[in-house]
Design a protein around this motif. Structure first.
Motif, PDB file in Angstrom:
ATOM      1  N   LYS A 160      16.875  12.749  -2.043  1.00 23.90           N
ATOM      2  CA  LYS A 160      15.920  12.965  -0.970  1.00 23.90           C
ATOM      3  C   LYS A 160      15.163  11.671  -0.687  1.00 23.90           C
ATOM      4  O   LYS A 160      14.742  10.980  -1.611  1.00 23.90           O
ATOM      5  N   LEU A 161      14.988  11.347   0.597  1.00 19.14           N
ATOM      6  CA  LEU A 161      14.328  10.109   0.986  1.00 19.14           C
ATOM      7  C   LEU A 161      13.043  10.399   1.751  1.00 19.14           C
ATOM      8  O   LEU A 161      12.949  11.394   2.481  1.00 19.14           O
ATOM      9  N   ASP A 162      12.068   9.525   1.584  1.00 22.63           N
ATOM     10  CA  ASP A 162      10.806   9.595   2.322  1.00 22.63           C
ATOM     11  C   ASP A 162      10.844   8.512   3.392  1.00 22.63           C
ATOM     12  O   ASP A 162      10.727   7.324   3.085  1.00 22.63           O
ATOM     13  N   GLY A 169      10.156   2.991   4.760  1.00 19.87           N
ATOM     14  CA  GLY A 169      10.301   2.148   5.937  1.00 19.87           C
ATOM     15  C   GLY A 169      11.581   2.357   6.712  1.00 19.87           C
ATOM     16  O   GLY A 169      12.136   1.407   7.267  1.00 19.87           O
ATOM     17  N   LEU A 170      12.049   3.605   6.791  1.00 20.96           N
ATOM     18  CA  LEU A 170      13.309   3.900   7.468  1.00 20.96           C
ATOM     19  C   LEU A 170      13.064   4.225   8.944  1.00 20.96           C
ATOM     20  O   LEU A 170      12.112   4.920   9.292  1.00 20.96           O
ATOM     21  N   ASP A 171      13.945   3.727   9.786  1.00 21.95           N
ATOM     22  CA  ASP A 171      13.890   4.067  11.201  1.00 21.95           C
ATOM     23  C   ASP A 171      14.608   5.377  11.483  1.00 21.95           C
ATOM     24  O   ASP A 171      14.238   6.108  12.407  1.00 21.95           O
ATOM     25  N   TYR A 178       0.837  -1.205   0.000  1.00 21.20           N
ATOM     26  CA  TYR A 178       0.000   0.000   0.000  1.00 21.20           C
ATOM     27  C   TYR A 178       0.872   1.255   0.000  1.00 21.20           C
ATOM     28  O   TYR A 178       0.635   2.196  -0.767  1.00 21.20           O
ATOM     29  N   GLU A 179       1.899   1.283   0.846  1.00 20.46           N
ATOM     30  CA  GLU A 179       2.727   2.480   0.993  1.00 20.46           C
ATOM     31  C   GLU A 179       3.628   2.711  -0.211  1.00 20.46           C
ATOM     32  O   GLU A 179       3.853   3.856  -0.614  1.00 20.46           O
TER      33      GLU A 179
END
Length: 301
Positions: A131-133, A138-140, A14-15
Motif C-alpha cells: 500500500k502506498l501513500d 510524492g506520487l503524481d 517534514y512529510e
C-alpha cells in the motif's frame, strides 16, 4: 531557485519525517538536504526541526511554516502547469507507482512510447505491491488493484480484472482438488497470501450459490511480492489467487490449473489514483489518459 529548493527540501523532510528519506526522494545527498534545512533556518531565524541522533520532529514554527510552504509549492506547480498548457509543451518529472504485475506488463513497456510523444517529460516509475501513500511519497499517480481506503483521492476506473484460484498439477496430485471453499479454511490445503506490513486479515471473496463468501485463508508462505507467489504456485507449494492477466500464459500451457471453478473469486478493480490538484497538471493528465487507453487495449480478454 536555491530558496525554492530549500523550501522543497523542507517540505519533503517534514512529510517523510526523515532527512535521509527526503534526500533519497529528491535524489540528493543527506548532507545537501541537511545544508538546505540549515540555510532555510538561518534565513528565517528559527528552528524548523528538533534534531537528535534518532529523532527529527518539527517545531511549532516548523508546523506553521509547512502550511505556507506547501501552498507555495502548489502555486509554483500550478503556474508551471499553466505555462505548459499555453505552450503545449508539457515538461517536468512525473512520479508514478504501480503494482509489480501492472508495472511489468503494461506501464513499463509503454513508457518509451509515451516519452517519444512527450520528450520533455521524465518518468520515475516505482513498482510495489504494498500500500502506498500518494501524498507522503510524492506520487503524481498510482495504479491500484482493489478499492482504495483514502476517500480524499480521486479515482479513475480502468477495468475489472477477472481472477482465478489456481495451483500446479503437482500440487493437485499431492493434495487433491478442493471441492468446496470450506476446505480452504482447514489444514487440507495451503494458500499463498499477498501480505505486507499493516495489511488486514487476509480473506478471499468467492462467488457462491448463496452469495459472496469471504474465506479467511492461511498457509506456510506469504510475501509482499505477487510474482513470488506465482513462482511458489508453479513450484507446487499451494493455491494462489491471481488476476487472470498475470498468469494467462501459465494457464494456457497447463503449468497452473484453475480450482474451485464453481466458486470463483470476485473480479478486482484496476484503477488510477491521484490527488485532485495533480490531475490539473497537463503532464499528469496526458500520462494518465495515455496509460488508461494502453492498458484497456492490452488487457487480455
Amino acid at each position: 531557485m536555491a530558496y525554492l529548493d530549500n523550501i522543497r527540501t523542507f517540505v519533503r523532510v517534514y512529510e517523510l519525517g526523515s532527512m535521509s528519506a527526503a534526500a533519497r526522494d529528491l535524489r540528493i545527498s543527506a548532507a545537501v538536504a541537511s545544508s538546505r534545512i540549515s540555510q532555510l533556518e538561518g534565513h528565517l531565524g528559527i528552528r524548523l526541526f528538533q534534531r537528535t541522533t534518532r529523532l527529527l520532529n518539527p517545531t511549532e514554527q516548523g508546523n506553521t511554516f509547512y502550511k505556507g510552504a506547501s501552498k507555495i509549492l502548489e502555486a509554483v506547480e500550478a503556474a508551471e502547469a499553466d505555462i505548459s498548457d499555453i505552450t503545449r509543451s508539457p515538461r517536468g518529472t512525473l512520479h508514478v507507482a504501480a503494482p509489480i504485475g501492472i508495472a511489468q506488463r503494461f506501464i513499463a513497456p509503454a513508457v518509451p512510447t509515451f516519452r517519444e510523444a512527450y520528450p520533455l517529460i521524465n518518468i520515475r516509475l516505482r513498482s510495489s505491491d504494498r500500500k502506498l501513500d500518494l501524498a507522503a511519497e510524492g506520487l503524481d499517480a498510482a495504479f491500484f488493484l482493489g478499492v482504495p481506503e483514502d476517500s480524499n483521492l480521486r479515482i479513475r476506473k480502468i477495468t475489472d480484472c477477472p481472477r482465478v484460484l489456481c495451483a500446479s498439477p503437482d500440487y493437485i496430485k499431492n493434495h487433491g482438488m478442493p471441492t468446496s471453499s470450506d476446505e480452504l479454511r482447514t489444514d487440507m490445503h495451503d494458500c499463498l497470501n499477498l501480505r505486507y506490513p499493516g495489511a488486514p486479515e487476509f480473506q478471499w471473496p468467492l462467488q457462491t450459490a448463496n452469495g459472496v463468501k469471504r474465506v479467511t485463508v492461511s498457509g506456510p508462505f506469504e510475501s509482499d511480492h505477487g510474482e513470488i507467489l506465482t513462482s511458489w504456485a508453479l513450484d507446487g507449494q499451494g493455491i494462489v489467487l491471481k488476476a487472470v492477466f498475470e498468469i494467462s500464459e501459465h494457464l494456457a500451457k497447463g503449468r497452473l490449473v484453475p480450482v474451485l471453478v464453481d466458486e470463483p473469486p470476485l473480479p478486482i478493480q484496476l484503477a488510477c489514483l491521484y490527488m485532485h490538484r495533480r490531475r490539473q497538471d497537463p503532464k499528469a493528465r496526458l500520462f494518465i489518459d495515455f496509460m488508461v487507453d494502453h492498458i484497456q487495449a492490452s488487457m487480455p480478454k
